[in-house]
Design an enzyme around this catalytic site. Structure first.
Site, short mmCIF file in Angstrom:
data_model
loop_
_atom_site.label_atom_id
_atom_site.label_comp_id
_atom_site.label_asym_id
_atom_site.label_seq_id
_atom_site.Cartn_x
_atom_site.Cartn_y
_atom_site.Cartn_z
N ASP A 191 0.86 -1.21 0.07
CA ASP A 191 -0.05 0.09 0.09
C ASP A 191 0.98 1.14 0.08
O ASP A 191 0.58 2.33 -0.68
CB ASP A 191 -0.76 -0.19 1.31
N HIS A 229 -4.54 -3.51 6.47
CA HIS A 229 -4.45 -3.63 5.14
C HIS A 229 -5.72 -4.06 4.57
O HIS A 229 -6.41 -5.31 4.27
CB HIS A 229 -3.38 -4.72 4.82
P1 NAX Z 1 -2.45 -18.17 -3.73
O1 NAX Z 1 -3.94 -18.49 -3.69
O2 NAX Z 1 -1.84 -18.06 -5.01
O3 NAX Z 1 -1.68 -18.79 -2.58
C1 NAX Z 1 -2.25 -18.94 -1.46
C2 NAX Z 1 -1.25 -20.20 -0.76
O4 NAX Z 1 -1.87 -20.48 0.55
C3 NAX Z 1 -1.50 -21.34 -1.52
O5 NAX Z 1 -0.21 -21.90 -1.89
C4 NAX Z 1 -2.41 -22.30 -0.63
O6 NAX Z 1 -1.87 -23.90 -0.71
C5 NAX Z 1 -1.93 -21.75 0.59
N1 NAX Z 1 -3.32 -22.16 1.50
C6 NAX Z 1 -4.56 -22.39 1.42
N2 NAX Z 1 -4.94 -22.85 2.40
C7 NAX Z 1 -4.02 -22.76 3.37
C8 NAX Z 1 -4.14 -23.23 4.77
N3 NAX Z 1 -5.37 -23.70 5.19
N4 NAX Z 1 -3.00 -22.99 5.46
C9 NAX Z 1 -1.90 -22.53 5.06
N5 NAX Z 1 -1.80 -22.37 3.75
C10 NAX Z 1 -2.91 -22.35 2.87
O7 NAX Z 1 -2.59 -16.55 -3.31
P2 NAX Z 1 -1.40 -15.55 -3.20
O8 NAX Z 1 -1.66 -14.60 -4.27
O9 NAX Z 1 -0.02 -16.05 -3.21
O10 NAX Z 1 -1.63 -14.69 -1.90
C11 NAX Z 1 -1.26 -15.04 -0.42
C12 NAX Z 1 -1.87 -14.29 0.55
O11 NAX Z 1 -1.41 -12.87 0.45
C13 NAX Z 1 -3.43 -14.13 0.12
O12 NAX Z 1 -4.03 -14.10 1.57
C14 NAX Z 1 -3.68 -12.78 -0.30
O13 NAX Z 1 -4.91 -12.07 0.15
C15 NAX Z 1 -2.48 -11.99 0.53
N6 NAX Z 1 -1.91 -10.73 -0.04
C16 NAX Z 1 -1.51 -9.83 0.79
C17 NAX Z 1 -1.35 -8.59 0.54
C18 NAX Z 1 -0.87 -7.73 1.65
O14 NAX Z 1 -0.07 -6.35 1.30
N7 NAX Z 1 -0.67 -7.85 2.86
C19 NAX Z 1 -1.14 -8.17 -0.74
C20 NAX Z 1 -0.96 -9.22 -1.67
C21 NAX Z 1 -1.97 -10.63 -1.34
O15 NAX Z 1 -3.32 -10.16 -1.77
#
Ligand code: NAX
Length: 324
Positions: A159, A187
């Site tokens: 952000d 966030h």
């Molecule tokens: P993806 O959906 O590509 O990857 C998520 C990962 O989490 C996968 O590898 C999946 O296997 C794993 N996962 C699913 N269920 C799980 C569980 N029960 N326990 C542990 N791991 C689990 O998402 P991606 O684009 O890589 O984003 C990851 C996270 O970052 C999401 O929660 C997303 O919302 C968050 N973000 C946060 C941001 C921030 O600024 N704080 C920005 C980017 C992103 O949106």
């Protein structure tokens, strides 16, 4: 050669992981003289994705990458970790409301906090990225009583970078010339991108722009809603390369220090400053030196900005209530 640093990354097979692992292994986060060990975690159902990821890590022949561990066992992933990047989280499914997402993620981060508490290095630095990032960081912290709360952070750097970039484009300057940007709060779209302290050289950026309409109706909502705009532009995929870059920026500044006469936004445990009650994980402007952050205190806040900061705090309290 320095001893290797152990970096645990959860959700490592996800799309942020694919933008992140290779940059860390190349030395972009900890420097080009720092060997590393990657301790990659993902859920059992995702383990098969590690095969190709590790093949590509090998094919990069990174000189700094000493070992890659892949696992669905948090005890292994967090064992002796010096850094933990908690990227994995339960994604928001169709028909899932924010409160359902919160409820689904609560137990995941309870468990991660407990395991970090028992097996990670006591001086570990933890960055929570998986959403809802501030509340997930708060849960993790509250389940790791033997770790210093100052070891925990939530990512607001994306952000912050978005805010820098919007202003740089507006005034036709380089992002590196813009100092003292702030994104306060959660966030989420209650975050408050605050331009009122930002400077370019010796000049306040709000005076230079002199267009409160742009600040209120363009800058603030653009930064607040950028995540959704990226998802739309990428036809359903959320920010990944920019999120990975923000993770690297956040950790680099925390570990090696912020630039002189500047600060960055980090989600950290509140000390009670700015009337944000202590304990909550809230984004503040911070400076970092010798691996420690310090909240920038004493900034003048006008009444309407104060209200925006409180609104984001109230959202965090609501999130905490859903989980308990
Ligand atoms: P993806 O959906 O590509 O990857 C998520 C990962 O989490 C996968 O590898 C999946 O296997 C794993 N996962 C699913 N269920 C799980 C569980 N029960 N326990 C542990 N791991 C689990 O998402 P991606 O684009 O890589 O984003 C990851 C996270 O970052 C999401 O929660 C997303 O919302 C968050 N973000 C946060 C941001 C921030 O600024 N704080 C920005 C980017 C992103 O949106």
């Amino acid at each position: 050669m320095k001893p290797p640093i152990r970096i645990a990354i959860t959700g490592a097979t996800g799309q942020i992981g694919y933008s992140l692992l290779y940059r860390i292994a190349a030395g972009d986060m900890l420097g080009h003289d720092q060997p590393i060990i990657l301790q990659l975690h993902d859920i059992t159902e995702a383990q098969h994705f590690f095969k190709g990821i590790v093949m590509e890590l090998n094919d990069c022949a990174f000189p700094l990458l000493k070992q890659v561990i892949t696992t669905d066992d948090l005890d292994i992933a967090f064992g002796d970790a010096d850094i933990a990047l908690l990227v994995g989280a339960r994604p928001r499914g169709e028909n899932m409301e924010r409160k359902d997402l919160l409820a689904a993620n609560g137990p995941i981060f309870v468990r991660q906090g407990k395991v970090l508490n028992s097996v990670a290095m006591k001086n570990i630095k933890i960055l929570v990225v998986g959403n809802p990032a501030n509340t997930n960081a708060w849960i993790t912290l509250n389940n790791a009583p033997d770790l210093d709360p100052r070891n925990f952070s939530a990512m607001l750097r994306l952000d912050h970078n978005r805010a820098l970039s919007q202003v740089a484009q507006k005034i036709n300057a380089s992002v590196s010339e813009i100092k003292k940007m702030i994104v306060w709060g959660n966030h989420s779209n209650t975050q408050f991108p605050d331009l009122s302290h930002a400077m370019i050289k010796d000049q306040k950026i709000v005076s230079l722009i002199n267009d409160s309409n742009w600040v209120e109706n363009n800058f603030i909502p653009t930064v607040q809603n950028r995540g959704a705009a990226i998802i739309e532009a990428r036809q359903g995929k959320s920010s990944a390369a920019s999120a990975a870059n923000a993770i690297i920026n956040h950790m680099q500044d925390w570990i090696f220090g912020t630039k002189e006469n500047d600060w960055v936004s980090m989600g950290v445990v509140s000390t009670g400053c700015y009337d944000i009650p202590s304990g909550v994980i809230y984004s503040f402007p911070v400076t970092c030196i010798n691996g420690q952050y310090k909240i920038v205190e004493g900034l003048e806040i006008n009444p309407s900005n104060y209200q925006r900061m409180q609104k984001s705090y109230q959202e965090l309290i609501t999130e905490q209530t859903v989980i308990q």
